[in-house]
Design a protein around this motif. Sequence first.
Motif, PDB file in Angstrom:
ATOM      1  N   VAL A  22       0.860  -1.187   0.000  1.00 36.72           N
ATOM      2  CA  VAL A  22       0.000   0.000   0.000  1.00 36.72           C
ATOM      3  C   VAL A  22       0.896   1.236   0.000  1.00 36.72           C
ATOM      4  CG1 VAL A  22      -1.722   1.318   1.310  1.00 36.72           C
ATOM      5  CG2 VAL A  22      -1.862  -1.190   1.203  1.00 36.72           C
ATOM      6  N   SER A  23       0.600   2.159  -0.911  1.00 42.68           N
ATOM      7  CA  SER A  23       1.353   3.409  -0.957  1.00 42.68           C
ATOM      8  C   SER A  23       0.366   4.564  -0.861  1.00 42.68           C
ATOM      9  CB  SER A  23       2.130   3.523  -2.267  1.00 42.68           C
ATOM     10  OG  SER A  23       2.988   2.417  -2.380  1.00 42.68           O
ATOM     11  N   LEU A  24       0.819   5.597  -0.166  1.00 40.12           N
ATOM     12  CA  LEU A  24      -0.096   6.713   0.104  1.00 40.12           C
ATOM     13  C   LEU A  24       0.752   7.898   0.521  1.00 40.12           C
ATOM     14  CD1 LEU A  24      -3.284   7.074   0.776  1.00 40.12           C
ATOM     15  CD2 LEU A  24      -2.575   6.798   3.128  1.00 40.12           C
ATOM     16  N   SER A  25       0.343   9.077   0.101  1.00 41.78           N
ATOM     17  CA  SER A  25       1.089  10.264   0.476  1.00 41.78           C
ATOM     18  C   SER A  25       0.104  11.335   0.950  1.00 41.78           C
ATOM     19  CB  SER A  25       1.875  10.738  -0.742  1.00 41.78           C
ATOM     20  OG  SER A  25       2.685  11.802  -0.404  1.00 41.78           O
ATOM     21  N   VAL A  26       0.314  11.823   2.166  1.00 42.69           N
ATOM     22  CA  VAL A  26      -0.580  12.844   2.720  1.00 42.69           C
ATOM     23  C   VAL A  26       0.221  14.125   2.927  1.00 42.69           C
ATOM     24  CG1 VAL A  26      -2.158  13.431   4.607  1.00 42.69           C
ATOM     25  CG2 VAL A  26      -1.819  11.024   3.977  1.00 42.69           C
ATOM     26  N   PRO A  27      -0.121  15.181   2.193  1.00 44.24           N
ATOM     27  CA  PRO A  27       0.580  16.448   2.405  1.00 44.24           C
ATOM     28  C   PRO A  27       0.188  17.070   3.744  1.00 44.24           C
ATOM     29  CG  PRO A  27      -0.838  16.533   0.427  1.00 44.24           C
ATOM     30  CD  PRO A  27      -1.176  15.276   1.172  1.00 44.24           C
ATOM     31  N   ASP A  28       1.015  17.981   4.253  1.00 46.33           N
ATOM     32  CA  ASP A  28       0.639  18.816   5.403  1.00 46.33           C
ATOM     33  C   ASP A  28      -0.724  19.415   5.123  1.00 46.33           C
ATOM     34  OD1 ASP A  28       2.615  18.817   7.320  1.00 46.33           O
ATOM     35  OD2 ASP A  28       3.899  20.153   6.151  1.00 46.33           O
ATOM     36  N   ASN A  29      -1.617  19.348   6.061  1.00 50.67           N
ATOM     37  CA  ASN A  29      -2.975  19.905   5.912  1.00 50.67           C
ATOM     38  C   ASN A  29      -3.831  19.208   4.872  1.00 50.67           C
ATOM     39  OD1 ASN A  29      -2.153  21.885   7.743  1.00 50.67           O
ATOM     40  ND2 ASN A  29      -1.496  23.241   6.081  1.00 50.67           N
TER      41      ASN A  29
END
Length: 236
Positions: A22-29
């Motif tokens: 599983v790959s996922l990227s969450v930016p600040d805010n």
Amino acid sequence: MTLLELEGLTASYGPVQVLEGVSLSVPDNGAVGILGANGAGKTTTLRAISGTVRAGGRIVFDGKDIRGLRPDQVAALGIAHVPEGRGTLGDLSVRDNLRVGAYLRRDRKGIAADIDFCLELFPNLQDRITSNASALSGGEQQMLAVARAIMSKPRLLLLDEASLGLAPSTAKNVYDAIRHLRLTLGIAMVVVEQNANLAFTLVDSATVLETGRSVLTGTSAELKGMDEIRRAYLGG
Ligand code: ATP
């Protein structure tokens, strides 16, 4: 800046591997959704992040690999998990549930101010402040679960199926409040949701899991426009 990055996340229950990359990227805010059928591994992904399931791969939060940390260590870094089924403490009052959410904090004035903030955000809870959590309706319990998580002043909120078991109008109210929360506090979120229409009212982008793998990632607008997403998750 990226706040949370999952890379090649894997996890098993005993001999059964349920996450296979599983790959996922969450930016600040930022707010990122995880969509997928029953059993695809959405809940397990959140558990891996919060340290309640052992995982392989990389879980990078604020530049540090946090994989392998205990749940209390993950919480202390500013990651709050609102589990499926809500996890409120039924024998405690609404106010005490909110206090429990702040158990790592020592700033009494700040805690009192944040309880007031939560009650403004969720006025239903104000009316039930001395009631036991078990006496609340499903929607109120969900709001309490979110409010309790906020009391820890998290930088990242993990939200699991906040609409589960709620009437559509109640689910919408819960999501409206969470969206307001997001705009007011700028907290980043990972949002697991069966109801993709509802998820898309809150998240900027989402990843679709199939049998433990990320198979598709896009902005909410891109995903809403895709036929296969409409057929599988948007009821048409
Ligand atoms: P749901 O919406 O049904 O919760 P999900 O996408 O969140 O689905 P998970 O709950 O992460 O999926 O489950 C992934 C797989 O792991 C499923 O096949 C499930 O049956 C299995 N599973 C989940 N929890 C456990 C457990 N504690 N022990 C063994 N298997 C489990």
